[in-house]
Design a protein around this motif. Sequence first.
Motif, mmCIF file in Angstrom:
data_model
loop_
_atom_site.group_PDB
_atom_site.id
_atom_site.type_symbol
_atom_site.label_atom_id
_atom_site.label_comp_id
_atom_site.label_asym_id
_atom_site.label_seq_id
_atom_site.Cartn_x
_atom_site.Cartn_y
_atom_site.Cartn_z
ATOM 1 N N ARG A 103 0.828 -1.216 0.000
ATOM 2 C CA ARG A 103 0.000 0.000 0.000
ATOM 3 C C ARG A 103 0.856 1.256 0.000
ATOM 4 N N LEU A 104 0.295 2.305 -0.596
ATOM 5 C CA LEU A 104 0.930 3.614 -0.592
ATOM 6 C C LEU A 104 -0.178 4.653 -0.708
ATOM 7 N N ALA A 105 -0.106 5.692 0.100
ATOM 8 C CA ALA A 105 -1.094 6.769 0.013
ATOM 9 C C ALA A 105 -0.367 8.096 0.106
ATOM 10 N N THR A 106 -0.176 8.719 -1.063
ATOM 11 C CA THR A 106 0.429 10.044 -1.131
ATOM 12 C C THR A 106 -0.513 10.925 -1.930
ATOM 13 N N ARG A 107 -0.221 12.195 -1.989
ATOM 14 C CA ARG A 107 -1.099 13.118 -2.724
ATOM 15 C C ARG A 107 -1.222 12.746 -4.207
ATOM 16 N N THR A 110 -2.111 6.725 -5.081
ATOM 17 C CA THR A 110 -2.633 5.771 -4.103
ATOM 18 C C THR A 110 -2.500 4.383 -4.705
ATOM 19 N N HIS A 113 -4.397 0.916 -6.897
ATOM 20 C CA HIS A 113 -5.299 1.879 -7.524
ATOM 21 C C HIS A 113 -6.678 1.710 -6.878
ATOM 22 N N PRO A 114 -7.272 2.794 -6.412
ATOM 23 C CA PRO A 114 -8.527 2.682 -5.652
ATOM 24 C C PRO A 114 -9.686 2.014 -6.386
#
Length: 162
Positions: A103-107, A110, A113-114
């Motif tokens: 997982r990765l969540a940056t501006r 994400t 892919h959501p």
Amino acid sequence: MAISTYAVAVGGNRRGRHGTPRAEVRAALALLGGTPSPIIDTPPLGPSIRRFANAVTVIASAEPPAALLARLKTVERAAGRRAGRRWGARVLDLDIVLWSGGRLATRPLTLPHPAFRTRAFVLRPLLAVAPGWRDPVTGLRVRHLHARLTRARPINRPRGTW
């Protein structure tokens, strides 16, 4: 330097310098390398009326996710992608769908892919090249996500209407 594995969705529905949308996707797959899926034709989402050519490729790269995303955007622009209406016609669309780092969540990014779990035009080609890849959010493998999305659903009929 650690090598990561990425699943990259490749799609387009406008002619470009390589010709048809299918030719544009084929050229992008060749440029990206890795293990490409077959190219499939799919109906558009949103306001576009043109059918899409879609595929997925699984690549290995030492680039961190943000650097790979920047490279993919450069490839899109070189193919003729222009900023415009969301979900409109485009020569080329490249999206990182999954990353071996989880997982990765940056501006700007994400991962995973959501929306990939709800898009048959991503899951069907992904199934061809990475059926056992686990979604780090649900824990389900790609083959299970695809089966969930595409299985026939019973018709709910009121009692006594047979």
